[in-house]
Design an enzyme around this catalytic site. Structure first.
Site, PDB file in Angstrom:
ATOM      1  N   ARG A 159       0.855  -1.187   0.000  1.00 11.67           N
ATOM      2  CA  ARG A 159       0.000   0.000   0.000  1.00 11.67           C
ATOM      3  C   ARG A 159       0.892   1.238   0.000  1.00 11.67           C
ATOM      4  O   ARG A 159       2.071   1.172   0.357  1.00 11.67           O
ATOM      5  CB  ARG A 159      -0.898   0.012   1.237  1.00 11.67           C
ATOM      6  N   LYS A 184      -1.684  -2.791   7.451  1.00  2.49           N
ATOM      7  CA  LYS A 184      -2.946  -2.303   7.987  1.00  2.49           C
ATOM      8  C   LYS A 184      -3.367  -3.164   9.167  1.00  2.49           C
ATOM      9  O   LYS A 184      -3.199  -4.381   9.154  1.00  2.49           O
ATOM     10  CB  LYS A 184      -4.006  -2.354   6.882  1.00  2.49           C
ATOM     11  N   HIS A 256      -2.456   2.017  -6.056  1.00  2.00           N
ATOM     12  CA  HIS A 256      -3.089   0.758  -5.658  1.00  2.00           C
ATOM     13  C   HIS A 256      -3.172  -0.228  -6.811  1.00  2.00           C
ATOM     14  O   HIS A 256      -3.314  -1.441  -6.585  1.00  2.00           O
ATOM     15  CB  HIS A 256      -4.481   1.033  -5.091  1.00  2.00           C
ATOM     16  N   ARG A 259      -0.360  -2.633  -6.579  1.00  3.15           N
ATOM     17  CA  ARG A 259      -0.650  -3.683  -5.591  1.00  3.15           C
ATOM     18  C   ARG A 259      -1.592  -4.733  -6.181  1.00  3.15           C
ATOM     19  O   ARG A 259      -1.390  -5.936  -5.991  1.00  3.15           O
ATOM     20  CB  ARG A 259      -1.258  -3.038  -4.344  1.00  3.15           C
ATOM     21  N   HIS A 282      -3.723  -9.346   4.044  1.00  4.06           N
ATOM     22  CA  HIS A 282      -5.150  -9.200   4.272  1.00  4.06           C
ATOM     23  C   HIS A 282      -5.549  -9.856   5.595  1.00  4.06           C
ATOM     24  O   HIS A 282      -4.958 -10.859   6.009  1.00  4.06           O
ATOM     25  CB  HIS A 282      -5.949  -9.835   3.133  1.00  4.06           C
ATOM     26  N   TYR A 291      -9.845 -10.693  -6.440  1.00  2.00           N
ATOM     27  CA  TYR A 291      -8.868 -11.059  -7.459  1.00  2.00           C
ATOM     28  C   TYR A 291      -9.261 -12.339  -8.172  1.00  2.00           C
ATOM     29  O   TYR A 291      -8.879 -12.557  -9.319  1.00  2.00           O
ATOM     30  CB  TYR A 291      -7.485 -11.195  -6.824  1.00  2.00           C
TER      31      TYR A 291
END
Length: 337
Positions: A159, A184, A256, A259, A282, A291
């Protein structure tokens, strides 16, 4: 200043960073949400922002604010939901410090999040990624830096916040064979790097100024790179790459997208969505399922596994004497012809 200002200051400066351990990016996003809300409420009520009271931020005003940012500011439903999440969090904080606003808080919590569309994600092909990574000029200092940034952003699937916050001590050693990323939700992960990425990082470290900020990629002023700074750098090299590969000009390439491109290429190489989820950091596989919908190879494999419905080869046999008689009269050797 009223009670609202004191509660907002405590919420943003103490509760979020210390009690909830929210990241600086979350605190900044929440602060900007309340900057928009306070400015809108003050203009609606014809008073100064510092004179606003908590009671004046009621559910009807919040609804008008949400309509305003969608219609006037052209914010998407996703951004609208992010602003509402900040408001919900603040009034949840107030429930235990200002019991008189409990009913008001419950009414605001009843405002639902808006459902959003989930279109297919955009990503770059192998050829487009290759052209983009080769766009920076390796003969200049900033070209070497930009090349290393693009390589690392794509190879590690970072990110923007993760990329610009990387420090020198996040690299395992001078060999640059892996990088430690704080992602994150404060989830840390260690990612091995490709040979090409390692070479690009070594070239940058060889000429990087020794003094200054501890971040891995400082800007032209020697300070930490900002989000807008990297977006500007990426846009510049995308425009350069588009002159060599025309298909890039037809796509909206954001940080992004790098990514997402990493995720799609990793999925195509591994055929395992769990590995993609671990690589990107994630929290759950649900975030990685987008995806699977974007990768056409997964759908083609599923179609090939099922197989198509085909008829069994063979000559048609008449099931009835009447049809046999008609065939004899017509003189046809094959009734099916």
């Amino acid at each position: 200043m009223t009670e609202l200002a004191a509660h907002l200051a405590t919420f943003l400066r103490e509760h979020l960073p210390h009690e909830r351990r929210a990241s600086p990016h979350t605190c900044a996003a929440y602060a900007y949400s309340f900057q928009l809300l306070v400015s809108f409420a003050a203009s609606q009520l014809k008073i100064r922002p510092s004179r606003l009271n908590v009671e004046q931020l009621d559910a009807p005003l919040i609804l008008e604010f949400l309509k305003h940012i969608e219609s006037e500011r052209r914010n998407s439903a996703r951004t609208r939901n992010a602003r509402l999440a900040a408001i919900h969090s603040f009034f949840r904080f107030l429930e235990y410090r200002l019991p008189s606003c409990l009913d008001q808080s419950r009414r605001i919590h009843a405002i639902p999040m808006k459902k959003i569309d989930e279109p297919l994600i955009g990503y770059l092909t192998h050829r487009e990624v290759e052209v983009l990574l080769n766009a920076p000029d390796p003969r200049t200092r900033f070209g070497i830096r930009d090349r290393a940034m693009l390589h690392l952003a794509f190879a590690a699937g970072l990110r923007v916040s993760e990329l610009i916050s990387l420090r020198l001590d996040h690299l395992n050693d001078q060999a640059c064979s892996s990088v430690r990323v704080m992602g994150k939700g404060r989830r840390e992960r260690v990612l091995p790097l490709w040979k090409e990425t390692t070479m690009a990082l070594r070239a940058w470290l060889a000429i990087r100024p020794r003094d200054g900020c501890p971040e891995l990629f400082p800007n032209a002023s020697g300070r930490a790179m900002t989000r807008s700074g990297f977006e500007y750098i990426l846009a510049k090299h995308v425009a350069s790459a588009a002159r060599s590969e025309s298909s890039i000009a037809q796509k909206r390439v954001t940080p992004h997208v790098l990514r997402r491109s990493c995720a799609i290429h990793t999925l195509q190489a591994t055929k395992d969505v769990r590995k993609v989820s671990l690589w990107l950091g994630h929290a759950s596989l649900q975030s990685t399922e987008i995806y699977l919908r974007a990768d056409p190879s997964e759908k083609l494999e599923a179609l090939a596994a099922v197989g198509s419905v085909t008829l069994r080869r063979g000559r048609f046999r008449t099931p009835d004497r009447l049809l046999a008689m008609l065939k004899d009269v017509s003189g046809s050797k094959n009734y099916a012809e």
